[in-house]
Motif scaffolding. Structure first.
Motif, PDB file in Angstrom:
ATOM      1  N   ARG A 173       0.845  -1.277   0.017  1.00 57.33           N
ATOM      2  CA  ARG A 173       0.064   0.033  -0.028  1.00 57.33           C
ATOM      3  C   ARG A 173       0.855   1.163   0.018  1.00 57.33           C
ATOM      4  O   ARG A 173       0.430   2.348  -0.668  1.00 57.33           O
ATOM      5  N   ASP A 174       2.103   1.168   0.461  1.00 60.65           N
ATOM      6  CA  ASP A 174       2.947   2.291   0.477  1.00 60.65           C
ATOM      7  C   ASP A 174       3.839   2.394  -0.398  1.00 60.65           C
ATOM      8  O   ASP A 174       4.685   3.253  -0.449  1.00 60.65           O
ATOM      9  N   HIS A 175       3.494   1.636  -1.881  1.00 62.54           N
ATOM     10  CA  HIS A 175       4.553   1.676  -2.737  1.00 62.54           C
ATOM     11  C   HIS A 175       4.190   2.792  -3.779  1.00 62.54           C
ATOM     12  O   HIS A 175       3.015   3.224  -3.833  1.00 62.54           O
ATOM     13  N   PRO A 176       5.257   3.383  -4.409  1.00 65.04           N
ATOM     14  CA  PRO A 176       5.041   4.642  -5.216  1.00 65.04           C
ATOM     15  C   PRO A 176       4.117   4.148  -6.316  1.00 65.04           C
ATOM     16  O   PRO A 176       3.348   5.152  -6.816  1.00 65.04           O
ATOM     17  N   LEU A 177       3.746   3.105  -6.833  1.00 60.50           N
ATOM     18  CA  LEU A 177       3.036   2.666  -7.849  1.00 60.50           C
ATOM     19  C   LEU A 177       1.391   2.738  -7.291  1.00 60.50           C
ATOM     20  O   LEU A 177       0.622   2.574  -8.039  1.00 60.50           O
ATOM     21  N   ALA A 234       1.844  -7.917   0.840  1.00 61.79           N
ATOM     22  CA  ALA A 234       1.390  -7.291   1.827  1.00 61.79           C
ATOM     23  C   ALA A 234       2.275  -6.578   3.022  1.00 61.79           C
ATOM     24  O   ALA A 234       2.268  -5.925   3.701  1.00 61.79           O
ATOM     25  N   ARG A 235       3.316  -7.630   3.109  1.00 64.18           N
ATOM     26  CA  ARG A 235       4.600  -7.154   3.870  1.00 64.18           C
ATOM     27  C   ARG A 235       5.398  -6.268   3.359  1.00 64.18           C
ATOM     28  O   ARG A 235       6.577  -6.248   3.806  1.00 64.18           O
ATOM     29  N   VAL A 241       2.151 -10.416  -9.400  1.00 62.78           N
ATOM     30  CA  VAL A 241       1.066 -10.847 -10.388  1.00 62.78           C
ATOM     31  C   VAL A 241       0.288 -12.107 -10.179  1.00 62.78           C
ATOM     32  O   VAL A 241       0.644 -13.033 -10.196  1.00 62.78           O
ATOM     33  N   VAL A 242      -1.179 -11.535  -9.899  1.00 60.77           N
ATOM     34  CA  VAL A 242      -2.187 -13.034  -9.523  1.00 60.77           C
ATOM     35  C   VAL A 242      -3.277 -12.822 -10.521  1.00 60.77           C
ATOM     36  O   VAL A 242      -3.525 -11.469 -10.742  1.00 60.77           O
ATOM     37  N   PRO A 243      -3.969 -13.817 -10.572  1.00 62.44           N
ATOM     38  CA  PRO A 243      -5.324 -13.792 -10.995  1.00 62.44           C
ATOM     39  C   PRO A 243      -6.293 -12.794 -10.298  1.00 62.44           C
ATOM     40  O   PRO A 243      -6.176 -12.907  -8.795  1.00 62.44           O
ATOM     41  N   GLN A 244      -7.017 -12.123 -10.772  1.00 64.27           N
ATOM     42  CA  GLN A 244      -8.043 -11.145 -10.036  1.00 64.27           C
ATOM     43  C   GLN A 244      -9.079 -12.136  -9.153  1.00 64.27           C
ATOM     44  O   GLN A 244      -9.304 -11.891  -8.054  1.00 64.27           O
ATOM     45  N   ALA A 245      -9.308 -13.309  -9.486  1.00 60.42           N
ATOM     46  CA  ALA A 245      -9.993 -14.294  -8.797  1.00 60.42           C
ATOM     47  C   ALA A 245      -9.391 -14.459  -7.409  1.00 60.42           C
ATOM     48  O   ALA A 245      -9.981 -14.907  -6.520  1.00 60.42           O
ATOM     49  N   ALA A 246      -7.873 -14.909  -7.608  1.00 58.74           N
ATOM     50  CA  ALA A 246      -7.280 -14.781  -6.297  1.00 58.74           C
ATOM     51  C   ALA A 246      -7.539 -13.778  -5.130  1.00 58.74           C
ATOM     52  O   ALA A 246      -7.418 -13.837  -3.900  1.00 58.74           O
ATOM     53  N   ILE A 247      -7.449 -12.472  -5.684  1.00 58.55           N
ATOM     54  CA  ILE A 247      -7.619 -11.359  -4.833  1.00 58.55           C
ATOM     55  C   ILE A 247      -8.999 -11.171  -4.372  1.00 58.55           C
ATOM     56  O   ILE A 247      -9.289 -11.013  -3.071  1.00 58.55           O
ATOM     57  N   GLU A 248     -10.206 -11.587  -5.362  1.00 57.03           N
ATOM     58  CA  GLU A 248     -11.474 -11.742  -4.647  1.00 57.03           C
ATOM     59  C   GLU A 248     -11.576 -12.526  -3.584  1.00 57.03           C
ATOM     60  O   GLU A 248     -12.490 -12.481  -2.742  1.00 57.03           O
ATOM     61  N   ARG A 249     -10.740 -13.871  -3.766  1.00 55.64           N
ATOM     62  CA  ARG A 249     -10.939 -14.807  -2.776  1.00 55.64           C
ATOM     63  C   ARG A 249     -10.306 -14.733  -1.620  1.00 55.64           C
ATOM     64  O   ARG A 249     -10.493 -15.344  -0.485  1.00 55.64           O
ATOM     65  N   TRP A 250      -9.335 -13.636  -1.435  1.00 62.73           N
ATOM     66  CA  TRP A 250      -8.581 -13.535  -0.349  1.00 62.73           C
ATOM     67  C   TRP A 250      -9.267 -13.328   0.955  1.00 62.73           C
ATOM     68  O   TRP A 250     -10.282 -12.192   1.018  1.00 62.73           O
ATOM     69  N   PRO A 253      -6.144 -10.146   5.973  1.00 60.49           N
ATOM     70  CA  PRO A 253      -5.903  -8.649   6.054  1.00 60.49           C
ATOM     71  C   PRO A 253      -5.442  -8.071   4.625  1.00 60.49           C
ATOM     72  O   PRO A 253      -4.495  -8.629   4.284  1.00 60.49           O
ATOM     73  N   LYS A 254      -6.106  -6.976   4.170  1.00 63.45           N
ATOM     74  CA  LYS A 254      -5.828  -6.485   2.957  1.00 63.45           C
ATOM     75  C   LYS A 254      -4.764  -5.315   3.165  1.00 63.45           C
ATOM     76  O   LYS A 254      -5.040  -4.137   2.778  1.00 63.45           O
ATOM     77  N   GLY A 255      -3.416  -5.761   3.196  1.00 65.02           N
ATOM     78  CA  GLY A 255      -2.407  -4.958   3.171  1.00 65.02           C
ATOM     79  C   GLY A 255      -1.615  -4.635   1.939  1.00 65.02           C
ATOM     80  O   GLY A 255      -0.689  -4.227   2.008  1.00 65.02           O
ATOM     81  N   PHE A 256      -2.401  -4.606   0.862  1.00 59.81           N
ATOM     82  CA  PHE A 256      -1.911  -4.529  -0.223  1.00 59.81           C
ATOM     83  C   PHE A 256      -2.952  -3.699  -1.142  1.00 59.81           C
ATOM     84  O   PHE A 256      -4.111  -3.881  -0.895  1.00 59.81           O
ATOM     85  N   SER A 257      -2.468  -3.217  -2.237  1.00 57.79           N
ATOM     86  CA  SER A 257      -3.399  -2.522  -3.300  1.00 57.79           C
ATOM     87  C   SER A 257      -3.263  -3.389  -4.565  1.00 57.79           C
ATOM     88  O   SER A 257      -2.575  -4.099  -4.732  1.00 57.79           O
ATOM     89  N   SER A 258      -4.379  -3.205  -5.475  1.00 62.09           N
ATOM     90  CA  SER A 258      -4.183  -3.817  -6.830  1.00 62.09           C
ATOM     91  C   SER A 258      -4.546  -3.128  -7.983  1.00 62.09           C
ATOM     92  O   SER A 258      -5.288  -2.092  -7.751  1.00 62.09           O
ATOM     93  N   LEU A 259      -3.794  -3.218  -9.059  1.00 64.72           N
ATOM     94  CA  LEU A 259      -3.895  -2.473 -10.343  1.00 64.72           C
ATOM     95  C   LEU A 259      -4.489  -3.422 -11.379  1.00 64.72           C
ATOM     96  O   LEU A 259      -3.744  -4.574 -11.465  1.00 64.72           O
ATOM     97  N   ALA A 260      -5.090  -2.791 -12.339  1.00 64.16           N
ATOM     98  CA  ALA A 260      -5.577  -3.657 -13.448  1.00 64.16           C
ATOM     99  C   ALA A 260      -4.207  -3.439 -14.404  1.00 64.16           C
ATOM    100  O   ALA A 260      -3.416  -2.364 -14.560  1.00 64.16           O
ATOM    101  N   LEU A 261      -3.785  -4.768 -15.154  1.00 62.70           N
ATOM    102  CA  LEU A 261      -2.629  -4.841 -16.065  1.00 62.70           C
ATOM    103  C   LEU A 261      -3.409  -4.247 -17.460  1.00 62.70           C
ATOM    104  O   LEU A 261      -4.362  -5.033 -18.000  1.00 62.70           O
TER     105      LEU A 261
END
Length: 294
Positions: A173-177, A234-235, A241-250, A253-261
């Motif tokens: 979450r604190d990454h420049p991107l 998250a740490r 890079v993972v499937p969107q399905a894996a993010i939705e199933r997670w 704690p969501k200590g990460f952000s996700s971006l569309a490629l």
């Protein structure tokens, strides 16, 4: 010439697996028994069938001819077993299914578990491979059904839609991107990644995409699953890079952000493929019906 169905099935499985040890394991034979059967086949035919190398075995010209006919015979026996299953007890069919990483981890576990529970007379030989190798396996008769990405050329095979399977970038979450809403894969390659295991079909695919962009993935550490990638990202260990399905199933704690490629290849769809769906052995046709209705 003296050989039986066990010999033919063993020989075909050895070529699929690439080693006598792995082929013997898939046929539930010891290495000593499998080696003895191969020697007996070669002695009976009077010609070598396999070329031994440091990395495994490959077929000689005679071996390729035997494998071609052997696959047809094994397939016909599978048809026979299915047709007689209603009349005889003890028959058990096997479906050979090849799939990529996402299908294996995200979409198939529950579907296959339900299928196996309701079809006790059917087993599934499930193997993970990159989509290009799945196509090769289907074309060579090494499997009944494949699940591939639509990014590969499946010409000459029949296909059916299976799942939408877009890939996404995950970042701390604190990454420049983290302020971006969309990004191309090439724009991420200056950063370090949490990768999947080297033998993962998706890991191989992403390495290939990086090479197409003229760069290499900078892998800090490899995880054995999508969940492992998400936990490490998250740490703060790197990008993933993972499937969107894996993010939705997670569920953690969501200590990460996700971006569309933004890359077209990342907006992929999964397809079922076979040489001829109508000609599948009965067991495989039954599984195909379950996969298309799930």
């Amino acid at each position: 010439m003296h050989m039986d169905l066990i010999d033919l099935r063993l020989f075909v499985r050895i070529l699929e697996a690439g080693t006598i040890t792995a082929g013997a394991s898939r046929c539930h034979l010891s290495l000593a028994s499998a080696s003895a059967r191969i020697r007996a086949m070669e002695a009976s035919l009077g010609t070598p069938l396999l070329e031994r190398g440091r990395r495994g075995v490959s077929a000689t010209a005679a071996g390729n001819a035997l494998a071609r006919h052997g696959r047809l015979i094994v397939q016909q026996v599978e048809h026979l077993q299915f047709d007689l299953a209603d009349y005889a007890s003890g028959f058990k069919g096997q479906v050979r299914l090849l799939c990529n990483t996402t299908a294996l981890s995200e979409y198939l576990p529950e579907v296959l578990a339900d299928f196996l529970a309701s079809h006790p007379h059917i087993d599934i030989d499930l193997q993970e491979r990159p989509s290009l190798r799945i196509l090769q396996g289907i074309r060579e008769g090494a499997a009944d059904i494949g699940i591939i990405s639509d990014a590969v050329d499946s010409s000459g095979l029949q296909t059916l839609p299976f799942r939408n399977d877009p890939l996404a970038l995950v970042i701390p979450r604190d990454h420049p991107l983290a302020t971006r809403k969309e990004i191309s894969f090439s724009d991420t390659l200056a950063h370090e990644f949490v990768g999947l295991a080297l033998n993962s079909a998706l890991a191989i695919y992403l390495e290939e995409q990086a090479l197409h962009a003229g760069q290499r993935l900078r892998i800090r550490v490899r995880a054995e699953s999508f969940d492992g990638v998400l936990r490490m990202v998250a740490r703060g260990a790197g990008l993933g890079v993972v499937p969107q399905a894996a993010i939705e199933r997670w569920q953690g704690p969501k200590g990460f952000s996700s971006l569309a490629l933004s890359d077209p290849w990342a907006q992929r769809k999964l397809l079922l493929c076979a040489t001829d769906f109508a000609a599948l052995p009965g067991y495989a046709g039954t599984l195909l019906a379950a996969l298309t209705s799930s």
